[in-house]
Motif scaffolding. Structure first.
Motif, PDB file in Angstrom:
ATOM      1  N   GLY A   1     -14.667  -3.137  15.122  1.00  0.00           N
ATOM      2  CA  GLY A   1     -15.014  -4.294  14.314  1.00  0.00           C
ATOM      3  C   GLY A   1     -15.173  -3.998  12.837  1.00  0.00           C
ATOM      4  N   ARG A   2     -14.749  -2.834  12.397  1.00  0.00           N
ATOM      5  CA  ARG A   2     -14.871  -2.450  10.974  1.00  0.00           C
ATOM      6  C   ARG A   2     -13.537  -2.773  10.285  1.00  0.00           C
ATOM      7  NH1 ARG A   2     -17.295   3.530  12.051  1.00  0.00           N
ATOM      8  NH2 ARG A   2     -16.809   3.788   9.817  1.00  0.00           N
ATOM      9  N   LEU A   3     -13.307  -4.048  10.078  1.00  0.00           N
ATOM     10  CA  LEU A   3     -11.968  -4.512   9.732  1.00  0.00           C
ATOM     11  C   LEU A   3     -11.538  -4.122   8.322  1.00  0.00           C
ATOM     12  CD1 LEU A   3     -11.825  -8.023  11.442  1.00  0.00           C
ATOM     13  CD2 LEU A   3     -11.330  -5.764  12.373  1.00  0.00           C
ATOM     14  N   ASP A   4     -12.452  -4.133   7.358  1.00  0.00           N
ATOM     15  CA  ASP A   4     -12.062  -3.735   6.000  1.00  0.00           C
ATOM     16  C   ASP A   4     -11.583  -2.286   5.986  1.00  0.00           C
ATOM     17  OD1 ASP A   4     -12.652  -6.212   5.018  1.00  0.00           O
ATOM     18  OD2 ASP A   4     -14.639  -5.677   4.241  1.00  0.00           O
ATOM     19  N   GLU A   5     -12.316  -1.428   6.680  1.00  0.00           N
ATOM     20  CA  GLU A   5     -11.915  -0.022   6.761  1.00  0.00           C
ATOM     21  C   GLU A   5     -10.610   0.113   7.530  1.00  0.00           C
ATOM     22  OE1 GLU A   5     -15.473   2.791   7.424  1.00  0.00           O
ATOM     23  OE2 GLU A   5     -16.168   0.813   8.102  1.00  0.00           O
ATOM     24  N   ALA A   6     -10.423  -0.706   8.552  1.00  0.00           N
ATOM     25  CA  ALA A   6      -9.186  -0.662   9.340  1.00  0.00           C
ATOM     26  C   ALA A   6      -7.989  -1.030   8.478  1.00  0.00           C
ATOM     27  CB  ALA A   6      -9.289  -1.585  10.547  1.00  0.00           C
ATOM     28  N   ARG A   7      -8.148  -2.080   7.645  1.00  0.00           N
ATOM     29  CA  ARG A   7      -7.041  -2.479   6.770  1.00  0.00           C
ATOM     30  C   ARG A   7      -6.661  -1.340   5.824  1.00  0.00           C
ATOM     31  NH1 ARG A   7     -10.483  -7.092   6.385  1.00  0.00           N
ATOM     32  NH2 ARG A   7      -9.693  -8.839   7.618  1.00  0.00           N
ATOM     33  N   ALA A   8      -7.665  -0.684   5.260  1.00  0.00           N
ATOM     34  CA  ALA A   8      -7.387   0.429   4.343  1.00  0.00           C
ATOM     35  C   ALA A   8      -6.679   1.575   5.067  1.00  0.00           C
ATOM     36  CB  ALA A   8      -8.692   0.915   3.713  1.00  0.00           C
ATOM     37  N   ALA A   9      -7.097   1.839   6.301  1.00  0.00           N
ATOM     38  CA  ALA A   9      -6.468   2.915   7.072  1.00  0.00           C
ATOM     39  C   ALA A   9      -5.025   2.554   7.417  1.00  0.00           C
ATOM     40  CB  ALA A   9      -7.275   3.193   8.340  1.00  0.00           C
ATOM     41  N   TYR A  10      -4.790   1.283   7.781  1.00  0.00           N
ATOM     42  CA  TYR A  10      -3.416   0.864   8.059  1.00  0.00           C
ATOM     43  C   TYR A  10      -2.552   0.957   6.804  1.00  0.00           C
ATOM     44  CZ  TYR A  10      -3.819  -0.830  12.866  1.00  0.00           C
ATOM     45  OH  TYR A  10      -3.954  -0.906  14.218  1.00  0.00           O
ATOM     46  N   ASP A  11      -3.106   0.577   5.654  1.00  0.00           N
ATOM     47  CA  ASP A  11      -2.341   0.677   4.409  1.00  0.00           C
ATOM     48  C   ASP A  11      -1.918   2.120   4.147  1.00  0.00           C
ATOM     49  OD1 ASP A  11      -2.558  -2.023   3.961  1.00  0.00           O
ATOM     50  OD2 ASP A  11      -4.283  -1.863   2.607  1.00  0.00           O
ATOM     51  N   LEU A  12      -2.822   3.062   4.400  1.00  0.00           N
ATOM     52  CA  LEU A  12      -2.496   4.474   4.207  1.00  0.00           C
ATOM     53  C   LEU A  12      -1.421   4.916   5.198  1.00  0.00           C
ATOM     54  CD1 LEU A  12      -3.010   7.176   2.825  1.00  0.00           C
ATOM     55  CD2 LEU A  12      -4.915   7.550   4.424  1.00  0.00           C
ATOM     56  N   ALA A  13      -1.547   4.477   6.454  1.00  0.00           N
ATOM     57  CA  ALA A  13      -0.552   4.851   7.468  1.00  0.00           C
ATOM     58  C   ALA A  13       0.824   4.300   7.097  1.00  0.00           C
ATOM     59  CB  ALA A  13      -0.985   4.335   8.839  1.00  0.00           C
ATOM     60  N   VAL A  14       0.866   3.049   6.647  1.00  0.00           N
ATOM     61  CA  VAL A  14       2.134   2.434   6.244  1.00  0.00           C
ATOM     62  C   VAL A  14       2.750   3.204   5.078  1.00  0.00           C
ATOM     63  CG1 VAL A  14       3.117   0.382   5.117  1.00  0.00           C
ATOM     64  CG2 VAL A  14       1.615   0.132   7.106  1.00  0.00           C
ATOM     65  N   ASP A  15       1.922   3.601   4.145  1.00  0.00           N
ATOM     66  CA  ASP A  15       2.410   4.335   2.985  1.00  0.00           C
ATOM     67  C   ASP A  15       3.007   5.680   3.363  1.00  0.00           C
ATOM     68  OD1 ASP A  15       2.585   4.589   0.005  1.00  0.00           O
ATOM     69  OD2 ASP A  15       1.230   6.276   0.368  1.00  0.00           O
ATOM     70  N   ARG A  16       2.496   6.286   4.427  1.00  0.00           N
ATOM     71  CA  ARG A  16       2.944   7.625   4.825  1.00  0.00           C
ATOM     72  C   ARG A  16       4.072   7.613   5.851  1.00  0.00           C
ATOM     73  NH1 ARG A  16      -2.528  11.239   5.894  1.00  0.00           N
ATOM     74  NH2 ARG A  16      -3.344  11.243   3.756  1.00  0.00           N
ATOM     75  N   CYS A  17       4.365   6.465   6.428  1.00  0.00           N
ATOM     76  CA  CYS A  17       5.327   6.404   7.537  1.00  0.00           C
ATOM     77  C   CYS A  17       6.753   6.274   7.010  1.00  0.00           C
ATOM     78  CB  CYS A  17       4.990   5.225   8.456  1.00  0.00           C
ATOM     79  SG  CYS A  17       6.051   5.138   9.917  1.00  0.00           S
ATOM     80  N   GLY A  18       7.669   7.104   7.549  1.00  0.00           N
ATOM     81  CA  GLY A  18       9.058   7.054   7.119  1.00  0.00           C
ATOM     82  C   GLY A  18      10.010   6.519   8.172  1.00  0.00           C
ATOM     83  N   ASN A  19       9.504   6.269   9.387  1.00  0.00           N
ATOM     84  CA  ASN A  19      10.379   5.761  10.447  1.00  0.00           C
ATOM     85  C   ASN A  19      10.297   4.241  10.496  1.00  0.00           C
ATOM     86  OD1 ASN A  19      10.425   4.890  13.607  1.00  0.00           O
ATOM     87  ND2 ASN A  19      11.984   6.408  13.119  1.00  0.00           N
ATOM     88  N   GLU A  20      11.443   3.579  10.467  1.00  0.00           N
ATOM     89  CA  GLU A  20      11.467   2.129  10.344  1.00  0.00           C
ATOM     90  C   GLU A  20      10.820   1.431  11.533  1.00  0.00           C
ATOM     91  OE1 GLU A  20      15.438   0.831   9.509  1.00  0.00           O
ATOM     92  OE2 GLU A  20      15.729   2.334   7.940  1.00  0.00           O
ATOM     93  N   ALA A  21      11.075   1.930  12.743  1.00  0.00           N
ATOM     94  CA  ALA A  21      10.515   1.285  13.930  1.00  0.00           C
ATOM     95  C   ALA A  21       8.997   1.421  13.960  1.00  0.00           C
ATOM     96  CB  ALA A  21      11.130   1.891  15.185  1.00  0.00           C
ATOM     97  N   GLU A  22       8.510   2.617  13.660  1.00  0.00           N
ATOM     98  CA  GLU A  22       7.066   2.808  13.641  1.00  0.00           C
ATOM     99  C   GLU A  22       6.429   2.037  12.495  1.00  0.00           C
ATOM    100  OE1 GLU A  22       5.783   6.935  15.460  1.00  0.00           O
ATOM    101  OE2 GLU A  22       7.262   7.268  13.877  1.00  0.00           O
ATOM    102  N   LEU A  23       7.137   1.943  11.378  1.00  0.00           N
ATOM    103  CA  LEU A  23       6.626   1.181  10.241  1.00  0.00           C
ATOM    104  C   LEU A  23       6.485  -0.297  10.599  1.00  0.00           C
ATOM    105  CD1 LEU A  23       5.785   1.323   7.278  1.00  0.00           C
ATOM    106  CD2 LEU A  23       8.180   0.970   6.656  1.00  0.00           C
ATOM    107  N   ALA A  24       7.451  -0.831  11.311  1.00  0.00           N
ATOM    108  CA  ALA A  24       7.375  -2.228  11.745  1.00  0.00           C
ATOM    109  C   ALA A  24       6.173  -2.442  12.655  1.00  0.00           C
ATOM    110  CB  ALA A  24       8.662  -2.631  12.455  1.00  0.00           C
ATOM    111  N   HIS A  25       5.909  -1.467  13.528  1.00  0.00           N
ATOM    112  CA  HIS A  25       4.749  -1.566  14.417  1.00  0.00           C
ATOM    113  C   HIS A  25       3.452  -1.572  13.608  1.00  0.00           C
ATOM    114  CE1 HIS A  25       2.064  -0.818  17.804  1.00  0.00           C
ATOM    115  NE2 HIS A  25       1.541   0.172  17.101  1.00  0.00           N
ATOM    116  N   LEU A  26       3.347  -0.665  12.637  1.00  0.00           N
ATOM    117  CA  LEU A  26       2.136  -0.588  11.820  1.00  0.00           C
ATOM    118  C   LEU A  26       1.951  -1.852  10.980  1.00  0.00           C
ATOM    119  CD1 LEU A  26       2.394   3.125  10.621  1.00  0.00           C
ATOM    120  CD2 LEU A  26       0.723   2.197  12.233  1.00  0.00           C
TER     121      LEU A  26
END
Length: 405
Positions: free
Chosen positions: A370-395
């Protein structure tokens, strides 16, 4: 699959091993066998498929090697020209008549172990093993290792040169055990690369992973004595590979909890469980523990019925064998399932890993907590680091589901 394709899949490594054993030169053996397959592609559709395809290919390959040796003025000393044709035909018939015979098994083992020579870097050993033992094309190898075809060709050339002059022999004792360990490592490297593409549009490359499974089977077949860790490795890759048809839906990544388990290959799961059963009381070892973790997922009727506490315990055993950030990450995910997201987040504390997998795991746990603000920030970091298109779409999809702040 055409007869020629079947022959390439089933015969390449076996015939190449025999040619290398005969001539002690990788370049001659590879070129001769490649020429033989090209000749088969031209003549079999016209003249019909021979009854003994392996014998036909071996004769054709050796003829081409003999031609090149004569051109190099070597054949006069090593292969009496008048005796060549009868000798080729006789030996080929003997070899193909007993495809699992001791001689063929021994030569394949020599070839497999030669590719695992300690002078080669691991990725070069993996590429050369897949090229020589399984006949994977240079173009497919380049795709597997995410490099240009020209770069892969150069890598293979350098690897062959490093092996020039090395003994084509089966080591013994500790050296044999070390070579077998390296072969296992390169096979698993190729397998995991098939299921974890670092960049591009591929969700997975199940064909490449399947070739790695075949390499483990070859290794297990040619070893002079059973090896529990090789059995465990085969069980591990079978369990993971059994889910290949359920990992993707409509071109999108499907995570394990959401997979349609009816699409799993249950025959492969049964084979893997059969390999693991005799190892139930074996000493803990990396492939064995990873296979036992995969087996917990495979035998659970549903994702909700997965025995997460047992999986956490297996990860603890893995960490006892050697600390690893990847194992710690996977253990934290299991802890989050067994004891709740806050416990999983606590297990992630202090962990540092490159790439997107760590922030993605943290984002999932933060969302569940339920820590959604922190979750959004973590997802933003994951998206920034991801280079695979399929995994990026999932994130992106998971991030979008959280809405805006």
């Amino acid at each position: 699959m055409t007869p020629l394709e079947e022959s390439h899949r089933d015969e390449w490594g076996r015939l190449l091993a025999l040619l290398v054993a005969r001539y002690r030169r990788l370049d001659l053996a590879e070129d001769g066998l490649a020429d033989a397959f090209e000749a088969a592609a031209r003549t079999w559709p016209r003249d019909g498929v021979p009854d003994n395809r392996g014998a036909w290919l071996l004769v054709a390959a050796r003829r081409r090697v003999s031609d090149r040796l004569r051109a190099e003025a070597v054949a006069a000393r090593r292969l009496p020209v008048l005796a060549v044709e009868a000798e080729l035909a006789e030996e080929a018939q003997e070899v193909v008549a007993d495809p699992g015979g001791a001689r063929v098994v021994d030569e394949r083992l020599r070839l497999v172990l030669l590719c695992a020579h300690p002078s080669l870097p691991r990725e070069a050993a993996a590429a050369l093993t897949l090229r020589l033992v399984l006949g994977v094309s240079t173009e497919d190898l380049a795709r597997l290792f995410l490099v240009r075809t020209s770069a892969m060709a150069a890598r293979l050339t350098r690897a062959r040169k490093r092996l020039a002059g090395e003994r084509f022999a089966v080591p013994v004792g500790a050296e044999l055990a070390e070579r077998v360990r390296v072969v296992g490592e390169v096979a698993y490297l190729a397998f995991t690369a098939g299921y974890a593409p670092g960049s591009g549009a591929d969700v997975l490359r199940a064909d490449v992973a399947g070739e790695a499974v075949r390499l483990v089977r070859v290794l297990r077949t040619v070893l002079p004595a059973p090896d529990p860790e090789v059995d465990a490795l085969l069980a591990l890759v079978l369990l993971q590979h059994s889910r290949r048809d359920a990992r993707v839906r409509d071109g999108r990544l499907v995570l394990l909890p959401d997979q349609d388990r009816t699409r799993w290959h249950h025959d492969e799961i049964a084979e893997a469980i059969g390999l693991l059963t005799p190892l139930a009381h074996a000493a803990p070892a990396p492939y064995l523990l990873q296979a036992l973790i995969a087996a917990e997922h495979a035998i659970a009727p549903t994702a909700a019925q997965t025995a997460w506490p047992r999986i956490v315990a297996r990860y603890d055993e893995l960490l006892a064998l050697g600390d690893s950030p990847v194992v710690r990450l996977n253990r934290a995910v299991a802890v989050g399932e067994a004891d709740g997201p806050q416990a999983g987040l606590a297990a992630l504390a202090g962990l540092d890993l490159p790439g997107h997998r760590l922030p993605a795991a943290r984002a999932e746990l933060l969302t569940r907590a339920g820590r959604l603000d922190e979750a959004r920030a973590a997802y933003d970091l994951a998206v920034d680091r991801c280079g695979n298109e399929a995994e990026l779409a999932h994130l992106d999809g998971r991030r979008a589901a959280l809405g805006t702040e």
